[in-house]
Scaffold this active site. Structure first.
Site, PDB file in Angstrom:
ATOM      1  N   ASN A  48      -6.837  11.796  -6.429  1.00 46.99           N
ATOM      2  CA  ASN A  48      -6.043  10.628  -5.737  1.00 46.99           C
ATOM      3  C   ASN A  48      -5.314  10.369  -7.061  1.00 46.99           C
ATOM      4  OD1 ASN A  48      -7.940   8.939  -7.175  1.00 46.99           O
ATOM      5  ND2 ASN A  48      -7.380   7.097  -6.224  1.00 46.99           N
TER       6      ASN A  48
ATOM      7  N   GLU B 125     -16.326   4.573 -13.025  1.00 50.06           N
ATOM      8  CA  GLU B 125     -15.191   3.788 -12.446  1.00 50.06           C
ATOM      9  C   GLU B 125     -15.615   4.461 -10.726  1.00 50.06           C
ATOM     10  OE1 GLU B 125     -13.126   2.692  -9.226  1.00 50.06           O
ATOM     11  OE2 GLU B 125     -11.412   3.572 -10.316  1.00 50.06           O
TER      12      GLU B 125
ATOM     13  N   CYS C 185      -8.476   3.033  -5.242  1.00 52.00           N
ATOM     14  CA  CYS C 185      -9.592   2.189  -5.341  1.00 52.00           C
ATOM     15  C   CYS C 185      -9.108   0.838  -5.522  1.00 52.00           C
ATOM     16  CB  CYS C 185     -10.312   2.961  -6.360  1.00 52.00           C
ATOM     17  SG  CYS C 185      -9.467   2.811  -8.398  1.00 52.00           S
TER      18      CYS C 185
END
Length: 490
Positions: free
Chosen positions: A158, A254, A288
């Protein structure tokens, strides 16, 4: 000494060990057009081991350099990055579909700032600590910081440049060698990073890019590296944690979020509507830190929702050929399937799409129309699972207390935002939110600030990146203690 950086079409894997037999490949596709961009080989477990051996051999000489000497290579790479920013933005546009302006603002410029920050500040941030003990007054201690050795980075698609580059820069400045396994959906951006540092004169094998798929990532985790840094799904993160635990290898994970946005009755109206728009649809919702749950107090709900829907309808979605689009496609077919399934599940359970709610069939790639959902509840997948797409579910709540309770009803806890004109009240609400970072009257941006820590609670991960805390994830400590007035030995 800086060297010329290769053009997009000439980027190829470097230092790849000889391949035997049929070579397994990754095919990089343009998610906007579904056209093939290129092919790269998949590193095998044997090749990963060979790369690790090279990194082990190169790391001591790199660690022996001063912070100032290591910083020169980082700053050289920063200069090259800014010189070639259009080239990189074009590559990211082709491999991720994101608009050029978004590639520049959310990937290139934050990284340039981060490179400058850690190049200039790492020596101070990792300065040795020395102190006298409070109980044993004749004793003194010193904490030394040393590189870990060789660290592995497994990065997502991303933000294929900004996320791994932050970790690469911190790892290198701390004196480590780095093995980077970029996402199989953005391998060309990963290779571009390797070429950037090569052109900046970085010594051979201090940074190596290992193109590959999940098997390459698994081989990296199972190798004898000193620490793994992973950004991606919770399912893969658990597998990494289990594999690392078997040999006591430390890790930073993460693992995403389901970030809540709380709109108070006194929220600054236009700023808040624009914040929801940006937070929900930036990078096609594939962050995120994207707003994935929006809680708005009922006294302003109708006005707020109407304004948000009207602005959502004005967003320009498409292929960014003339740099006139606001939103690009989802990155891959699997992500399109996830978004479609979640929205369909919500509508089947009683939710209503005020705009969007379907794939854009008039475009060839993985495009999904920006969607605003109402009448949602916690029984729906779109309220429980990470969506990672251009979908904004809105829940109308009675008051801020209900918003806090609902915001905390999640297995994730990465980021949240609170919108109010009363900063003191916003801080009081923030203290009750279960998340690593809470922003008042803004959204998304803190990952782009090198000084601020980035971390989550609950299932959003373990460990820290960015800031002095993130830099110290790349070192090991050694404590030395001695007498101020040594006793005479007998």
């Amino acid at each position: 000494m800086r060297q010329g950086l290769k053009t997009l079409d000439s980027i190829t894997p470097t230092d790849t060990p000889p391949l035997r037999g049929a070579v397994r490949e990754i095919v990089s596709l343009n998610p906007s057009t579904l056209e093939e961009l290129g092919r790269v080989p998949i590193f095998t477990a044997e090749q990963v081991q060979q790369a690790l051996a090279k990194a082990r051999a190169a790391q001591p000489a790199w660690a022996a350099l001063s912070f100032k000497q290591r910083a020169e290579f980082i700053l050289n790479a920063k200069i090259l990055l800014l010189e070639r920013q259009d080239e990189l933005c074009e590559l990211m546009g082709r491999e991720t579909g994101k608009p050029m302006v978004e590639s520049l603002s959310s990937e290139v410029l934050p990284v340039a700032n981060l490179m400058d920050y850690f190049a200039r500040k790492s020596a101070k941030l990792l300065r040795e600590d020395q102190f006298t003990l409070s109980v044993f007054r004749n004793k003194k201690s010193r904490i030394h910081y040393f590189p870990l050795g060789v660290v592995g980075i497994i990065s997502p698609w991303n933000y294929p440049f900004s996320i791994p580059m932050g970790e690469i820069v911190m790892g290198l400045m701390a004196g480590n060698a780095v093995l980077l396994k970029p996402s199989e959906y953005t391998p060309l951006v990963g290779l571009w990073m390797g070429e950037l540092f090569r052109a900046a004169g970085l010594p051979d094998n201090v940074l190596q890019v290992l193109s590959g798929d999940g098997t390459t990532g698994a081989a990296l985790v199972d190798s004898a590296i000193d620490k793994i840094f992973f950004t991606g799904s919770g399912r893969t993160g658990r597998k990494i944690a289990e594999a690392a635990a078997r040999r006591f290898m430390p890790f930073v994970l993460e693992l995403g979020g389901k970030d809540a946005m709380i709109v108070c009755a006194d929220a600054p109206f236009e700023r808040t509507v624009n914040g929801a728009l940006w937070g929900g649809f930036s990078n096609c919702g594939q962050a995120c830190a994207s707003v994935e749950r929006l809680y708005v107090v009922e006294s302003i709900a109708d006005r707020f929702i109407n304004a948000l829907v009207e602005k959502t309808k004005l967003l320009r979605v498409g292929i960014d050929g003339e740099q006139q689009q606001d939103i690009g496609p989802l990155n891959n077919a699997r992500q399109l399937e996830i978004v479609t399934d979640q929205v369909n599940d919500a509508i089947a359970r009683g939710a209503k799409a005020l705009t969007g709610g379907h794939r854009m069939a008039n475009l060839p790639g993985y495009f999904y129309k920006p969607t605003v959902l109402v009448n949602v509840n916690n029984s729906m997948r779109v309220m429980q699972e990470e969506t990672f797409g251009p979908v904004l579910p809105i829940v109308v709540v009675k008051d801020e207390a209900e918003a806090i309770r609902e915001a905390n009803r999640s297995n994730y806890g990465l980021l949240a935002s609170i919108w109010t004109k009363d900063t003191a009240r916003g801080k009081q609400i923030a203290a009750q939110i279960e998340a690593g970072t809470i922003i008042i009257n803004d959204v998304l941006y803190t990952h782009g600030a090198a000084e601020t820590p980035w971390f989550g609670v609950k299932e959003s991960g373990m460990g820290v990146t960015h800031s002095k805390h993130g830099l110290r994830e790349f070192i090991r400590m050694k404590h030395i203690n001695w007498d101020l007035m040594p006793m005479k030995c007998i």
